[in-house]
Design an enzyme around this catalytic site. Structure first.
Site, PDB file in Angstrom:
ATOM      1  N   ARG A 167       0.838  -1.207   0.000  1.00  0.00           N
ATOM      2  CA  ARG A 167       0.000   0.000   0.000  1.00  0.00           C
ATOM      3  C   ARG A 167       0.870   1.253   0.000  1.00  0.00           C
ATOM      4  NH1 ARG A 167      -2.282   0.825   6.204  1.00  0.00           N
ATOM      5  NH2 ARG A 167      -0.461  -0.024   7.237  1.00  0.00           N
ATOM      6  N   GLU A 208     -18.887   4.051  -0.641  1.00  0.00           N
ATOM      7  CA  GLU A 208     -18.098   3.404  -1.688  1.00  0.00           C
ATOM      8  C   GLU A 208     -18.784   3.456  -3.043  1.00  0.00           C
ATOM      9  OE1 GLU A 208     -18.945   2.134   1.227  1.00  0.00           O
ATOM     10  OE2 GLU A 208     -17.047   2.076   2.316  1.00  0.00           O
TER      11      GLU A 208
END
Lengths: 311, 276
Positions: free
Chosen positions: A6, A54
């Site tokens: 990440r 989302e």
């Protein structure tokens, strides 16, 4: 040096943002975790925090893409590929729009949060969408490539990223290609076709098995869609047995994709599937969970031994 | 900037013809959504034939205005408008919902003039928001319209976008709710009461205008106000009648998504004064 995927992704994105003004980044209130924050700090005018929404994030990205932007949407893998799925299907993929999905915490890498936060169906969900391409990097170099590839190539891309630190596998500057896999260790008795973390676990297992005189080939199938059918067929013919290994449910992911290729080619090589065995997982230390659910070197080793008996 | 009497008369005639053509197409294929196509007629026709800066010969112009038909089941009325603007061939309506046709049951992006796919309800406003955000980043003055159904506002995704669009100060975004008070299973009150729909949007920070969604002058004035409003997006809560223009379809949930039988079709065409 081993790095969190990440972290690599976030810094590469921030870096690419310097030279490409069309890159925009969206997050659903997890930018500190997904590391999209690294982009936000450098390019605040092109970063949009969409809140914990989302679906809204992915639909907004579809709109941004339709006016020429290159949006990256970010949140935990499980939420992106479930709550974001309707917009991924109905707008991004159906409209073949240039949206990039960064699934930050794949598999059980958000270990302690438990089953609700583990992403073990995401490859299956995303693989079933026409126009979607799926890349699963396994170290810093492949993450750098995958992120840049997503920027440079038009259309939907899903990057399966991890919270975890992965050891280095490839030298910097290694060339990768969409629709290809890489033989990262050669062998003659069996091929382990793995992705992400499991490439490293497969390498460990291969090392162990070598001590017993078993020669294991390891393939990093970093491009899951499209997949390297020629390489899968060649490995099945040359080694006569296949083990797939992934941090995902055994249904619908890499294992299924490989099985589809083998079935289509009419190659009856015995195959074993390392992955979560169609069950919900639980909270715990990452290493302990990987061991409990057999998603580790021991799990790969056992699968190899099993498949060799069937050869 | 207000609509002249002549323009209004022309638009009224277009609406009459579009209604007849849409019903003809739905009757022809024996499938589709007459009720919501008729209620949104003035909204889409005013936008496409009068207000939006679009040109089929410059379909990729980055500074064109955009419209997202979020209530995708009203696609036939969208297609009829796109035909009039030259995006689709004159005889395209006959291919509605047919195999190998460009005219899908719900909007698809490969159809010329369609900016965003729709069908699963609730997603269009957020996509329009993304367009508005991107156009601002691009320094474009183009406007973005999102046309929503009232039943569609049952979807939570609508309110996610309702919450975020004011955050980004998207004054180039205008949502229009085709508030016909009827959805598939019954009235909105029966299925899911919307209560004070305008107050809901106001609470999220939108500039809210209510008007008669069949009154072209009123709609046009509302769109003017939307364009002049700075710093916040505008929503027009357009009060409409489901099935508007055909007496026996008006206000009837039965005509939400029903094939039109021959007898009803003949009566409807007669009421609309025949086809073109």
């Amino acid at each position: 040096m081993a790095k969190q995927l990440r972290e690599v992704y976030g810094s590469v994105l921030a870096e690419l943002g310097d030279s490409n003004p069309d890159i925009v980044v969206l997050d659903a209130d997890l930018s500190g975790s997904t590391k999209s924050k690294l982009f936000a700090e450098k390019h605040p005018d092109r970063f949009f925090n969409m809140g914990i929404a989302e679906s809204n994030m992915v639909s907004t990205a579809a709109g941004l893409a339709s006016v020429g932007k290159i949006p990256f949407v970010n949140t935990f893998t499980v939420f992106l590929t479930t709550l974001g799925l309707i917009a991924a299907r109905g707008q991004v993929c159906y409209g073949n729009l240039n949206v990039k999905f960064g699934g930050a915490y794949c598999g059980m890498s958000d270990a302690l949060d438990g089953a609700s936060h583990h992403a073990l169906e995401d490859i299956a969900n995303m693989r079933s969408l026409p126009n979607m391409r799926i890349l699963v990097p396994s170290d810093e170099t492949s993450t750098r490539w995958a992120t840049k590839w997503a920027v440079d190539n038009d259309g939907p891309v899903y990057l399966r990223l991890s919270r975890d630190v992965y050891p280095d596998l490839y030298p910097a500057g290694t060339q990768f290609e969409l629709g290809k896999g890489a033989v990262v260790r050669d062998g003659t008795d069996v091929t382990v076709i793995a992705c992400g973390l499991l490439v490293h676990k497969a390498m460990e297992a291969a090392e162990e098995l070598a001590k017993n005189g078993i020669s294991v080939r390891v393939v990093d199938m970093y491009s899951i869609k499209p997949i390297d059918t020629a390489l899968i067929e060649r490995c099945a013919r040359e080694t006569g047995a296949i083990v797939t290994a992934e941090e995902h449910n055994i249904y619908g992911g890499l294992g299924s994709a490989v099985a589809e290729v083998l079935a289509h080619a009419g190659i009856g090589a015995p195959t074993e599937f390392v992955g979560v065995q169609d069950t919900f997982t639980e909270s715990g230390k990452y290493s302990e969970l990987l061991a409990k659910y057999g998603i580790d070197a021991a799990g790969v080793k056992a699968a190899v031994e099993k498949v060799l008996k069937r050869k | 900037m207000s609509l002249s009497k002549e323009r209004e008369a022309r638009l009224k005639e277009l609406c009459r013809v579009f209604r007849a053509d849409v019903l003809t197409a739905i009757h022809g294929v024996q499938s589709g959504h007459p009720g919501g196509s008729l209620s949104v007629c003035e909204i889409l026709t005013l936008l496409y034939q009068e207000r939006m800066h679009i040109d089929a010969n410059k379909a990729d112009d980055p500074n064109r205005d955009r419209l997202v038909l979020s209530k995708g089941h009203a696609a036939p009325m969208l297609y009829r408008n796109l035909i009039e603007k030259g995006y689709l061939p004159q005889d395209a309506m006959a291919s509605l919902r047919k195999t190998n046709s460009e005219l899908q049951g719900h909007p698809a992006r490969h159809t010329p003039g369609v900016e965003m796919p729709a069908g699963p309800l609730g997603l269009g406003l957020a996509a329009a928001q993304g367009m508005a955000l991107g156009l601002k980043l691009n320094g474009s003055g183009a406007r973005v319209y999102a046309v929503l159904g009232d039943g569609e506002t049952n979807e939570g995704a609508v309110w996610e976008a309702a919450m975020s669009a004011p955050k980004f100060a998207l004054d180039n975004l205008c949502a229009i709710v085709d508030y016909n008070k009827v959805q598939l299973d019954g009235t909105t009150d029966e299925v899911m009461p919307l209560r004070d729909l305008a107050a809901k949007w106001r609470a999220f920070g939108w500039n809210v205008i209510e008007c008669d969604g069949h009154d072209l002058m009123a709609l046009d004035a509302a769109l003017d106000t939307a364009e002049q409003t700075k710093g916040v997006p505008t929503v027009i809560v357009a009060h409409t009648v489901k099935g508007k223009g055909v007496s026996f379809m008006e206000g009837k949930s039965a005509w939400h998504g029903k094939a039109i039988d021959d007898e009803s079709f003949a009566k409807a065409l007669e009421e609309l004064g025949g086809a073109k």
